[in-house]
Scaffold this active site. Structure first.
Site, PDB file in Angstrom:
ATOM      1  N   CYS A  56       0.971  -1.089  -0.270  1.00 58.82           N
ATOM      2  CA  CYS A  56      -0.121  -0.003  -0.024  1.00 58.82           C
ATOM      3  C   CYS A  56       0.919   1.065   0.001  1.00 58.82           C
ATOM      4  CB  CYS A  56      -0.991  -0.172   1.287  1.00 58.82           C
ATOM      5  SG  CYS A  56      -1.909  -1.464   1.325  1.00 58.82           S
TER       6      CYS A  56
ATOM      7  N   ARG B  77       1.336   1.929  -5.967  1.00 66.59           N
ATOM      8  CA  ARG B  77       1.513   0.970  -5.162  1.00 66.59           C
ATOM      9  C   ARG B  77       0.117   0.287  -4.749  1.00 66.59           C
ATOM     10  NH1 ARG B  77       6.375   1.532  -2.411  1.00 66.59           N
ATOM     11  NH2 ARG B  77       5.327   0.366  -0.599  1.00 66.59           N
TER      12      ARG B  77
ATOM     13  N   TRP C 238      -3.583  -1.738  -1.341  1.00 62.42           N
ATOM     14  CA  TRP C 238      -3.506  -2.731  -2.305  1.00 62.42           C
ATOM     15  C   TRP C 238      -3.858  -4.014  -1.384  1.00 62.42           C
ATOM     16  CZ3 TRP C 238      -2.770  -4.116  -7.034  1.00 62.42           C
ATOM     17  CH2 TRP C 238      -2.450  -5.289  -7.324  1.00 62.42           C
TER      18      TRP C 238
ATOM     19  N   ASN D 112       1.106  -0.457   5.800  1.00 61.76           N
ATOM     20  CA  ASN D 112       1.306  -1.054   4.691  1.00 61.76           C
ATOM     21  C   ASN D 112       2.155  -2.325   5.144  1.00 61.76           C
ATOM     22  OD1 ASN D 112       2.283  -1.937   2.202  1.00 61.76           O
ATOM     23  ND2 ASN D 112       4.292  -0.852   2.395  1.00 61.76           N
ATOM     24  N   GLY D 113       1.621  -3.446   4.855  1.00 67.11           N
ATOM     25  CA  GLY D 113       2.353  -4.552   5.260  1.00 67.11           C
ATOM     26  C   GLY D 113       1.480  -5.769   5.696  1.00 67.11           C
TER      27      GLY D 113
ATOM     28  N   GLU E 112       9.915 -19.722 -20.684  1.00 65.64           N
ATOM     29  CA  GLU E 112       9.530 -18.173 -19.921  1.00 65.64           C
ATOM     30  C   GLU E 112      10.782 -17.378 -20.266  1.00 65.64           C
ATOM     31  OE1 GLU E 112       8.145 -14.987 -17.596  1.00 65.64           O
ATOM     32  OE2 GLU E 112       7.429 -16.667 -18.608  1.00 65.64           O
TER      33      GLU E 112
ATOM     34  N   LYS F  79      10.156 -13.813 -22.167  1.00 65.04           N
ATOM     35  CA  LYS F  79      10.955 -12.398 -21.716  1.00 65.04           C
ATOM     36  C   LYS F  79      11.260 -11.944 -22.887  1.00 65.04           C
ATOM     37  CE  LYS F  79       8.562 -11.753 -18.963  1.00 65.04           C
ATOM     38  NZ  LYS F  79       7.671 -12.748 -18.916  1.00 65.04           N
TER      39      LYS F  79
ATOM     40  N   GLU G  28       9.269 -10.549 -25.766  1.00 63.33           N
ATOM     41  CA  GLU G  28       8.380  -9.412 -25.492  1.00 63.33           C
ATOM     42  C   GLU G  28       8.993  -8.121 -25.352  1.00 63.33           C
ATOM     43  OE1 GLU G  28       5.137 -10.025 -21.819  1.00 63.33           O
ATOM     44  OE2 GLU G  28       6.826 -11.306 -21.577  1.00 63.33           O
TER      45      GLU G  28
ATOM     46  N   HIS H 238      15.888 -33.260 -32.349  1.00 65.25           N
ATOM     47  CA  HIS H 238      14.510 -33.765 -33.180  1.00 65.25           C
ATOM     48  C   HIS H 238      14.001 -32.588 -34.136  1.00 65.25           C
ATOM     49  CE1 HIS H 238      14.034 -37.408 -30.743  1.00 65.25           C
ATOM     50  NE2 HIS H 238      14.000 -36.712 -30.099  1.00 65.25           N
TER      51      HIS H 238
ATOM     52  N   LYS I  58      -0.949  -5.095 -20.191  1.00 66.92           N
ATOM     53  CA  LYS I  58      -0.588  -5.785 -19.126  1.00 66.92           C
ATOM     54  C   LYS I  58      -1.879  -6.848 -18.700  1.00 66.92           C
ATOM     55  CE  LYS I  58       1.506  -6.672 -15.278  1.00 66.92           C
ATOM     56  NZ  LYS I  58       2.776  -7.677 -15.478  1.00 66.92           N
TER      57      LYS I  58
END
Ligand code: AGP
Length: 610
Positions: A2, A27, A77, A101-102, A483, A487, A490, A506, A605
């Site tokens: 947050c 945040r 958040w 925040n936490g 992955e 990346k 992208e 192959h 996103k």
């Protein structure tokens, strides 16, 4: 993650709080609120808060103005308690207003104790607990707000940056820090408190960074730092030279690089409160799966979340011995899948809004399967559509190329696999204990890799001009190869392919020549020898090999052109370490090519179309 802010001085607090919250909205944006006190007028503080983006709060403040020269503000958040007006901060109990925040780890136990002691709760959050604890200390005679906060902190376990205000002590704000960020901004006859310098840079560049276990008592003319025992601490202010944009990225050039470096903390936050070392077990935040009747598990996801799900296949089959399938969500419903009661569908999504995954969930539910969502956004559409939800705690991920959400997904799925394994009795207490111990060490081992930026920059310069890349891996390293390729594609627009190392001969081996970098994931483990022989096949065709291997591997250097070493850990957790150099390589290659790393062309996103 947050955003918190506080102001004490002679100017009207509300516009300053809103200005700061606007800078902190990256945040979290599930709800926002302020509590403002007018020492001159006396009387209680005015709390104005509501669900949704900061704009909603600004609208509400037009109807309910909050006047006063002392105040605290928050943008949320959500982690504990869905986004709602009641769960918005600040939380006020008696004269006490609190923002946080936490995550308070022992929130369930503390809430039970407070309820037993007669406290009434108006929210689902862990934060309201702290307001009750401080208020109770004052009722029991604490001489000052600082002392009340210090005593209340003795009961709390977890990560926090708290700011506390009291109607009874209008000239003081008290803040405390444990692993969540906290800075004090110094002004003339006024002072600021914030999660990070972004929120106060427009007002002052003179700041004090607060350390672990410190409590700060802030008045308009003075800032006092003490520790949890009350011992005074000295700290010299620093002058910040960053631009506002730089500050929002915490001094990093791009959000993606900042998020790469946030992974150790994001993984630590995703583990908080879920590991039960006493019983060598994992709790899924109260998610109660009918494990005995789960015949099969089907992961559905897209993109990076799909790669995490592929690692999930290895983890769940290895640790719980339940058969697993992994499906591309965009393909799932169009193949009329054979699915139904007894099937647990695990839908993995960072944003929680990917339409392909939502439609796949609808198909699965229509056919009677149970759905568990693993998401990073509380109360987003996918968790709400599912029967159960288990959250990663990566915090907001701004860079389009997913990094910290991926490694927290791997950890969340590892927690799920251990939870299932303990209930199918496929996983012994001893083995679970070993894995949990390795999980606890993972953030530290991840930091050791993200600290290798300089080395990865050199490798990016050496290989970044190539027209193509091949990524190879075996077992749970195969999805990591996929992955790594994703990346790079992208953000650098270089064509890249991930391939199962055993599959190379192959076909794709035809691509190999002295201009094709081949990144090979070869950590120690059952596939080591086989992967080294694949590596030799590449070098036999003059391919350039960059190996990602385990620290202590004396031989790998002789088989490759370049090596990146990661710490050793349990086989099941290796992907959390081996993916990091691939994220960083992609980042530095793209940065050197000057592409728009945070908002690459043609991408979004969250993909809300089919
Ligand atoms: C990953 O870097 C991409 N942003 C993309 O592949 C993403 O993983 C995919 O769109 C799925 O998104 P989700 O996890 O939010 O559902």
């Amino acid at each position: 993650m947050c955003g918190i802010i506080g102001y004490i001085g002679s100017r009207q607090a509300t516009p300053l709080l809103i200005g700061g919250l606007r800078k902190l909205e990256y945040r979290g944006y599930d709800s926002a609120g302020v509590s403002v006190l007018d020492p001159a007028a006396g009387g209680p503080s005015r709390v104005v808060r509501c669900r949704g983006k900061l704009g909603n709060l600004e609208e509400k403040l037009k109807a309910e103005p909050a006047a006063g020269t002392v105040g605290i503000g928050h943008t949320r958040w959500a982690t504990h308690g869905r986004p709602s007006d009641e769960n918005s901060h600040p939380h006020k109990v008696g004269p006490i207003s609190v923002i946080h925040n936490g995550i308070i780890e022992n929130h369930l136990q503390l809430r039970a104790e407070l309820v037993a002691g007669g406290s009434h709760f108006s929210s689902e959050t862990d934060t309201e607990i702290f307001a009750h604890l401080v208020e109770r200390q004052l009722v029991e005679g604490a001489e000052s707000l600082t002392i009340a906060v210090r005593k209340a902190l003795q009961k709390v376990r977890g990560s926090y940056a708290f700011v506390v205000m009291s109607d009874k002590e209008p000239g003081t704000l008290v803040a405390a820090k444990n692993s969540s960020p906290l800075v004090i901004g110094l002004g003339e006859g006024e002072n600021f408190i914030a999660s990070d310098v972004t929120a106060i840079l427009a007002e002052t560049r003179k700041v004090i960074f607060i350390d672990e276990g410190e409590i700060v008592t802030v008045t308009r003319d003075k800032v006092e730092i003490t520790d949890l025992e009350g011992k005074p601490k000295k700290r010299e202010p620093k002058i910040i030279t960053w631009s506002a944009v730089q500050a929002e990225k915490g001094g990093f050039k791009h959000y993606m690089l900042k998020e790469i470096h946030e992974q150790p903390r994001a993984v630590a936050d995703t583990l908080v409160g879920r590991i039960d070392l006493e019983n060598d077990d994992v709790n899924l935040d109260g998610v109660n799966l009918d494990v005995k009747n789960i015949k099969r598990i089907v992961f559905i996801a897209c993109g990076t979340s799909y790669h995490a799900s592929m690692v999930g296949e290895f983890l769940v089959e290895a640790l719980a011995r339940i058969p697993v399938e992994v499906d591309l969500a965009s393909e799932f419903r169009y193949r009329d899948p054979i699915i139904g009661p007894g099937d647990l569908v695990v839908a993995v999504s960072q944003s929680g809004e990917t339409l392909d995954t939502m439609e796949a969930i609808r198909e699965a539910k229509k056919k009677g399967a149970t759905v568990l969502a693993i998401s990073n956004v509380i109360e987003s559409s996918i968790p709400r559509l599912a029967d159960h939800a288990f959250y990663t705690h990566a915090g907001p991920e701004i860079g389009v190329a997913s990094t910290k959400a991926f490694t927290t997904q791997l950890v969340a799925i590892a927690l799920l696999a251990i939870h299932l394994g303990r209930r199918t009795n496929a996983l012994s207490r001893e083995r679970a204990r070993e894995l949990l111990a390795e999980l606890v060490q993972l953030p530290h081992k991840m930091k050791e890799v993200t600290d290798q930026g300089a080395h990865l920059q050199v490798l990016a310069r050496r290989y970044g001009h190539a027209h193509g890349f091949l990524f190879l891996g075996r077992g749970s390293q195969y999805p990591i190869a996929l992955e790594g390729a994703l990346k790079l594609k992208e953000i650098s627009y270089i064509h890249a392919e991930g391939y199962a190392a055993g599959e190379m001969k192959h076909g794709p081996i035809a691509l190999i020549d002295d201009k094709l970098p081949v990144v090979v994931l070869v950590p120690r483990g059952p596939s080591y020898e086989k992967t080294v022989s694949n590596l030799a096949e590449v070098r036999a065709r003059q391919g350039k090999v960059l190996a990602i291997a385990t620290r202590g591997d004396q031989d790998i250097g002789g088989h490759s052109d370049d090596v990146v070493l990661v710490a050793d850990t349990a086989l099941e957790l290796q992907p959390n370490l081996t993916v990091l150099p691939l994220q960083m390589l992609s980042y530095y290659v793209a940065d050197q090519r000057g592409t728009d790393v945070d908002q690459p062309r043609n991408l979004a996103k969250s993909v809300t179309v089919e």
